[in-house]
Each structure stands twice: as structure tokens, then as C-alpha cells.
Design an enzyme around this catalytic site. Structure first.
Site, PDB file in Angstrom:
ATOM      1  N   HIS A  59     -27.639 -16.591  24.487  1.00 23.93           N
ATOM      2  CA  HIS A  59     -26.662 -16.399  25.549  1.00 23.93           C
ATOM      3  C   HIS A  59     -25.949 -17.693  25.943  1.00 23.93           C
ATOM      4  O   HIS A  59     -24.999 -17.651  26.724  1.00 23.93           O
ATOM      5  CB  HIS A  59     -27.339 -15.804  26.790  1.00 23.93           C
TER       6      HIS A  59
ATOM      7  N   HIS B  33       0.842  -1.192   0.000  1.00 24.73           N
ATOM      8  CA  HIS B  33       0.000   0.000   0.000  1.00 24.73           C
ATOM      9  C   HIS B  33       0.881   1.248   0.000  1.00 24.73           C
ATOM     10  O   HIS B  33       1.254   1.754   1.070  1.00 24.73           O
ATOM     11  CB  HIS B  33      -0.915   0.009   1.224  1.00 24.73           C
TER      12      HIS B  33
ATOM     13  N   GLU C   4     -17.454  -4.871  24.629  1.00 23.35           N
ATOM     14  CA  GLU C   4     -16.596  -6.046  24.770  1.00 23.35           C
ATOM     15  C   GLU C   4     -15.346  -5.962  23.887  1.00 23.35           C
ATOM     16  O   GLU C   4     -14.232  -6.264  24.337  1.00 23.35           O
ATOM     17  CB  GLU C   4     -17.374  -7.328  24.434  1.00 23.35           C
TER      18      GLU C   4
ATOM     19  N   HIS D 153      -4.120   3.087  -3.354  1.00 13.97           N
ATOM     20  CA  HIS D 153      -4.299   2.519  -2.014  1.00 13.97           C
ATOM     21  C   HIS D 153      -3.547   1.208  -1.830  1.00 13.97           C
ATOM     22  O   HIS D 153      -2.715   1.098  -0.930  1.00 13.97           O
ATOM     23  CB  HIS D 153      -5.791   2.299  -1.728  1.00 13.97           C
TER      24      HIS D 153
END
Length: 695
Positions: free
Chosen positions: A492, A33, A430, A268
């Protein structure tokens, strides 16, 4: 910082050296890149040439500024900088960009390239690691600095791009950085408006400046990212912030200098091509051959002498601190080295023996908290937290009050004893929590641990993987580890999560079956200097599994053997059968009790069974062949029991697995155990069926 003053002319040549090296290395590799390094080159001149406090001859000195390239695909930027400023990264390594065993991998890797602070590539995580580093600096400064002795006093800088800001983790990290008032965190945003798919305007319409202001940041710009003096002045302004992190928005052109590729997606992620490189050299006035840097440009970039002087000044400061506060200095050095206290082994032994003696019936999440009470009291470097589930994860202890900051000054709030908080409320974040913990560990001085439900490890999985890749001591407390959580249902209930975590190389996974096993799991996790650990813990209570007193002896098959990942828990003689085992039951976590009950039932049927508790497959798999054979003898049928997918157990030569290969259900836990066959009767019948087939 460079030794010689940087003039506008030398700044341009310094930036062009980065552009040339980026073009040449990507072209030589035919991969990479080039656009981002070419676009950020002037920003790099401003930061690395005028502000960054580092020493190329000693990349790890304690009080260096941290630099993170969050948009890690632009790795040739940092490789060029490290080479030019004098790190042990010779030009041949740049010529070997992206080649096997080179120090210039496709994305920067900590521990591989001197001067690289973290492994970046997954976008947004570098920014989040930087938040963790800045947090660690702030907390260590609050704990160890004394009046006239600022021995912990450095900035954390991060370069980031559009992709980092589009990733959701950047929102989690930026919000926490603002809440924690990390004023020594300075982020420079390479705002070039281009990604792989082209101009980002159709799909990235965020008003970034307003977003960061709303998240408690100081925002500077947009400014001209190609004017090193303007960028440098912005950094000066950012350093004045006393209570907020700073985002500097730098408007740039991807592929700066390339006549036909600048401002396009083509710049890029692919080489410019020989003809375009020739045109770019002409455009920027760089007449030198590939990988050739003029002596005067090397001289402008050379930071070795300035770096040595900067480090020496700090050493002088630290020497005065050491003389005034010898115990504090000794403790700071210990913690930055990552060494555990001398009394750690005794603390661990006492904790395990206490668990064995009390033989409590508690959930393993509670067993974890009981162990943490001892360890957090003995280890001030333990920095805990939870993603809005503290009351469920039980990651808090008497020694770890909540971390809080003064509203006006941003200072760490301290209690009457002068101690700051050591338990972090991460909120429902999280992924951010996991990547911030990586940054804390990378900085040094703390051993971070954080909790959430095991099923939500899916959110944080990539950061867990990065911790394993980077060999960082980070501890994940995952509770509610099975259908045993009950009524919350399949969303869960963790079914595949234990198995999937065990697949991550260099991640230690423990699913302990009682208080002693949990204490041992924590002991091993804390001793793991070069790997992260996942502790999988139950919501439901688990009876203590009796162990012989001889188990406390060194090398005995029991408590000491727990640290080997699996051990013989119960032989047939312990349920009244004086004959060799006809089968082996292997179980983890809460299912160990199920295996023991099945063993007793089978004894009534005159079938002799050995019960093996295997709290850590990943640890057991690394033991010697002799030890493995002593636990799982050849020729004896094996049956595994775990409330999760069965796939991972067949490698142990199991004849059957009592597991779950579907999603769970919503119902009280006892109903679910019966429904899915996790009863002593079903386990016993499974063993008997295996033995009948063998006949």
C-alpha cells in the site's frame, strides 16, 4: 437518421459501401482492421440510418445522441459513417487512413475527427466511457428538465466486441450501469467469435446474456446482426426500457462478404489483399472502383438535412425552456460549455486565504476536503466519488450527498430541497471509476473527481493516460501517498507512483505540503480545462508552513507563486542567518516540514539554506526560464527530499536526493521515517556532505 426511407435493397448497398471503404482504406494503408467494420456494417445501417439523432453540420450540439465505437480497432466503420452521412471528413481523409496528420488515425480520436465522441483503442474503455456519458445525461436531465421541457433527453449507443467483454473493466462498468439503471444506454455486441488468436471459444466461454442479466441489464438476442431491419427493431425495443440499460447481442461474421477471409482471424488485423478484395467486390455485387461511392448511396446515407431538422426541433424546445426557466437555461449552457462560475476566482482566493489564516495542522487529504467544502458549495457541476474509500479519501462534503436511485423507477433520489446526490460510491472499481469519469467529462455538464489510494493508481493508470490524451478535465484524488501510511506495508505504500504519474504527458500532478498549497492545487485543477489532474495527498498530519504576509500580494513569492508549481518558502534569514544560501533544499508534500526542520538544524551549524516547496513538478517545468532561475539559482547546490524513487529529481541538477529506491516496510510511520532516513538530521547531514564535496 437518413432523410429517405431505407428499403432492404438500399440497406444492403449502404452496408456494402462501408465494407468497400473499409477494405480500400486498409489496403491503401497496408495496415488496419477490415474485418470488424465489414461485420458490423449492417448494424451501423440500422442505428445510423434509422435511429441515431445527430447533425453532421454541427457535431457538438448539446442534445445529440452519443455514439461510441468501443472496439476502436474497427475505426474504418466510424470513419466511413462520418464520411457517408455528411460530416467534414472528405474522401481524401479516408484515402489517408493511418497516415501522418490525417483525421483518420488508426484508432478514433476525439478532438481530431469531427463526430468522434471519445478516443477508443484500449478495449473496454469505450463501453465504460459510454456508461459515464449515460450517467451524465441522466443526472443533467434530473437536475434541469422541467415538466413539458425535456431539454436533456438523448441516448448513448455503443458498439463493442468480444475483446471489450473480456477486459475486466467491462465487468466494472456494466455492473455500475445496471446499478444506476441507465435505461438510455444501448450497447450492441458484435458477437463474431473471432479475435487475433482465432476462434475465442477455447478461452472465452462466458454466457454473456446471463452475465448482463445478472448485472441488471435488459438483454435482447442473439439476433441476426446482418439483418438491418431486425437490428433496428431490437433498438426500438431497447428504447422502451425505462429502468435498465440494454445489451443487444448481434451474431455476425467478421469480414462479411470476403469469400476466403470471413469468419477467420486473418480478417481481423491485416489487409485482405488485392485479389481477395476483387473477389469480395464480386461476392457483394460492388462493381465500383476503390473509394468510389455511387450518388444514390450517398443520398441514402446523407443525414445533413435530417440532422438540421432534428437539432432545430430541439432548439425550439430549448427556446421555450429558456423563456419559462431563464436562470436554469443559463446555468445549463454555462456548464455544458465548461465555464466556471463568475464567482470562482473570489471563492478560490477566499479558500486559500482562509487556509493561510487558520494555518491548521491536518493531513493533506483533510486539507483537500476543507477546500472541497468551499468548491462543491460554489460549483454545482462538481461530481465526486470514491472507490469504496470515502472515509479515507475524504471526497465527500456537506454539499455532496450520496447519489442514489429509486429501486423501482430508476429515478434519481432527491432530498427535501430537490437536489440529487453528487457523491458516487463506485465500489472497489478503480479502473472503472477512472474511465467512467472520462465519459462524464466528455459528455459535459460536470467536472468529475474520484478518490482512491495512490498505490491503486496502477489499476486506473490507462484511463488516466486516456484522459490526458483526450485533454479532459478529470481530477483524481490519491491519498495515502507514501510510507507515511505506516503499518499496511509495501503493498500500500506508494514509492514509484508519483514519479510514474509525472511521466504522463498533459497530466498535472500535485503533491501539496499544507492546507494553502492544497487549496491552490484544487484551484489549478478546476481551471485546467484541457488536462486532468492527480492530487497526491497524505494520511498523516502536516504542520502548516509559515508564509510571509507579503505572500498574499499578487506576484509575490508565496501563495500566488504556489500556482507556478514551486516557490521559495524560506530563506536563511528566516532562521537567523543573514547571508546568501549555500544550498537549496527542494521538497514536496509532507517532506516540506522535514526540509524546514533541516534548515533550522543547518542554521545552528552556520550553514545557510533556502527551502523551496515544489508541490507540482509538472507545473513548475512549464514556467519561464527566469522564474525557474529565481527559485533555483544557478551555482547553488540542490538537494531534493521526497519519500519516493529518486530518479525524477536528478533533472533539476540535484547533487543528492533523499528518497527511497526500494519498497517500503510494515511498521508505524515514525519508525519507517527513521529507518529510511527521513529525519531532519539525515537531511541536514546530506546537505553538509554535499557542501563538503564541493570544497
Amino acid at each position: 437518421m437518413a432523410t429517405t426511407p431505407i428499403t432492404p435493397q438500399s440497406a444492403q448497398q449502404m452496408a456494402n459501401a462501408i465494407r468497400a471503404l473499409a477494405m480500400d482504406a486498409v489496403q491503401a494503408a497496408n495496415s488496419g482492421h477490415p474485418g470488424a467494420p465489414m461485420g458490423m456494417a449492417d448494424m451501423a445501417v440500422a442505428l445510423w440510418g434509422k435511429h441515431l439523432r445527430h447533425n453532421p453540420t454541427n457535431p457538438h450540439w448539446m442534445n445529440r445522441d452519443r455514439f461510441v465505437l468501443s472496439n476502436g480497432h474497427g475505426s474504418m466503420l466510424i470513419y466511413a459513417l462520418l464520411h457517408l452521412t455528411g460530416y467534414k471528413l472528405p474522401i481524401n481523409e479516408l484515402k489517408n487512413f493511418r497516415q501522418l496528420h490525417s483525421k483518420t488515425a488508426g484508432h478514433p480520436e476525439v478532438g481530431v475527427t469531427p463526430g468522434v465522441e471519445t478516443t477508443t483503442g484500449p478495449l473496454g474503455q469505450g463501453l465504460t466511457n459510454a456508461v459515464g456519458m449515460a450517467l451524465a445525461e441522466k443526472l443533467l436531465a434530473s437536475e434541469f428538465n422541467r415538466e413539458g421541457h425535456a431539454v436533456v433527453d438523448h441516448n448513448t449507443y455503443v458498439f463493442l466486441g468480444d475483446g471489450c467483454l473480456m477486459e475486466g473493466i467491462s465487468h466494472e462498468a456494466a455492473a455500475l450501469a445496471g446499478a444506476w439503471k441507465l435505461n438510455k444506454l444501448i450497447a450492441l455486441y458484435d458477437d463474431n467469435g473471432i479475435s487475433i488468436d482465432g476462434q475465442v471459444a477455447p478461452w472465452f466461454i462466458d454466457q454473456t446474456s446471463l452475465r448482463f442479466v445478472a448485472q441488471g441489464w435488459n438483454v435482447i438476442g442473439p439476433i441476426d446482426g446482418h439483418n438491418a431491419e431486425v437490428v433496428s427493431n431490437a433498438i426500438v425495443e431497447a428504447k422502451k426500457s425505462t429502468e435498465r440499460p440494454t445489451l443487444i447481442i448481434c451474431k455476425t461474421h467478421i469480414g462479411k462478404g470476403s469469400p476466403n477471409r470471413a469468419n477467420t482471424a486473418k480478417a481481423h488485423g491485416e489487409p485482405l489483399g488485392a485479389e481477395e478484395i476483387k473477389l469480395t467486390r464480386e461476392s457483394i455485387g460492388w462493381s465500383h472502383a476503390p473509394f468510389v461511392i455511387p450518388k444514390e448511396v450517398y443520398a441514402d446515407w446523407d443525414a445533413k438535412e435530417a440532422g438540421k431538422a432534428t437539432e432545430q426541433a430541439w432548439k425550439d424546445t430549448f427556446a421555450a425552456y429558456q423563456a419559462a426557466h431563464p436562470e436554469l437555461a443559463k446555468e445549463l449552457l454555462r456548464r455544458m460549455k465548461g465555464d466556471l462560475p463568475k464567482n470562482f476566482v473570489q471563492t478560490a482566493v477566499d479558500t486559500v486565504i482562509a487556509a493561510h489564516t487558520k494555518a491548521e495542522t491536518v493531513a493533506s487529504r483533510k486539507a483537500s476536503q476543507l477546500a472541497l467544502e468551499a468548491f462543491t458549495a460554489a460549483l454545482p457541476e462538481l461530481l465526486g466519488g470514491s472507490a469504496d474509500l470515502t472515509g479515507s479519501n475524504l471526497t465527500n462534503t456537506k454539499s455532496t450527498p450520496n447519489l442514489r436511485f429509486e429501486a423501482l423507477t430508476g429515478a434519481v433520489v432527491k432530498n427535501e430541497a430537490g437536489q440529487g446526490g453528487r457523491h458516487i460510491n463506485y465500489g472497489v472499481r478503480e479502473f472503472g471509476m477512472a474511465a467512467i469519469m472520462n465519459g462524464v467529462a466528455l459528455h459535459g455538464g460536470f467536472i468529475p473527481y474520484g478518490g482512491t489510494f495512490l498505490t491503486f493508481s496502477d489499476y486506473s493508470r490507462n484511463a488516466i493516460r486516456m484522459a490526458a490524451l483526450m485533454k479532459q478535465r478529470v481530477i483524481h484524488v490519491f491519498t495515502h501517498d507514501s510510507i507515511g501510511l505506516g503499518e499496511d506495508g509495501p503493498t500500500h505504500q506508494s514509492i514509484e507512483h508519483a514519479a510514474s504519474l509525472r511521466l504522463i504527458p498533459n497530466l498535472d500532478v500535485w503533491r501539496p505540503g499544507d492546507t494553502a498549497e492544497t487549496a491552490v492545487a484544487w484551484t489549478v485543477a478546476l481551471q485546467n480545462k484541457t488536462k486532468p489532474t492527480a492530487l497526491l495527498l497524505s494520511r498523516q498530519n502536516i504542520s502548516y508552513a509559515p508564509k510571509a504576509e507579503s505572500a498574499l500580494a499578487p506576484d509575490a513569492c508565496g501563495l500566488d507563486a504556489i500556482s507556478k508549481g514551486a516557490y521559495v518558502l524560506a530563506e536563511p534569514a528566516e532562521v537567523g542567518l543573514k547571508k546568501k544560501a549555500q544550498a537549496v533544499l527542494i521538497a514536496t508534500g509532507s517532506e516540506v516540514q522535514l526540509a524546514l526542520k533541516a534548515q533550522a538544524l543547518l542554521a545552528e551549524r552556520k550553514i545557510a539554506v533556502r527551502v523551496v516547496s515544489m508541490p507540482s513538478n509538472t507545473t513548475f517545468d512549464k514556467q519561464s526560464a527566469d522564474y525557474k532561475a529565481s527559485v533555483l539559482p544557478a551555482g547553488v547546490p540542490r538537494v531534493a527530499v521526497e519519500m519516493g524513487v529518486s530518479d525524477g529529481w536528478w533533472k533539476y541538477g540535484c547533487a543528492a536526493v533523499v528518497g527511497i529506491d526500494t519498497y517500503g516496510e510494515s511498521a508505524p510511520a515514525p519508525v519507517l521515517f527513521q529507518h529510511f532516513g527521513f529525519t531532519a538530521e539525515n537531511v541536514a547531514d546530506t546537505v553538509q556532505s554535499v557542501l563538503q564535496r564541493k570544497k
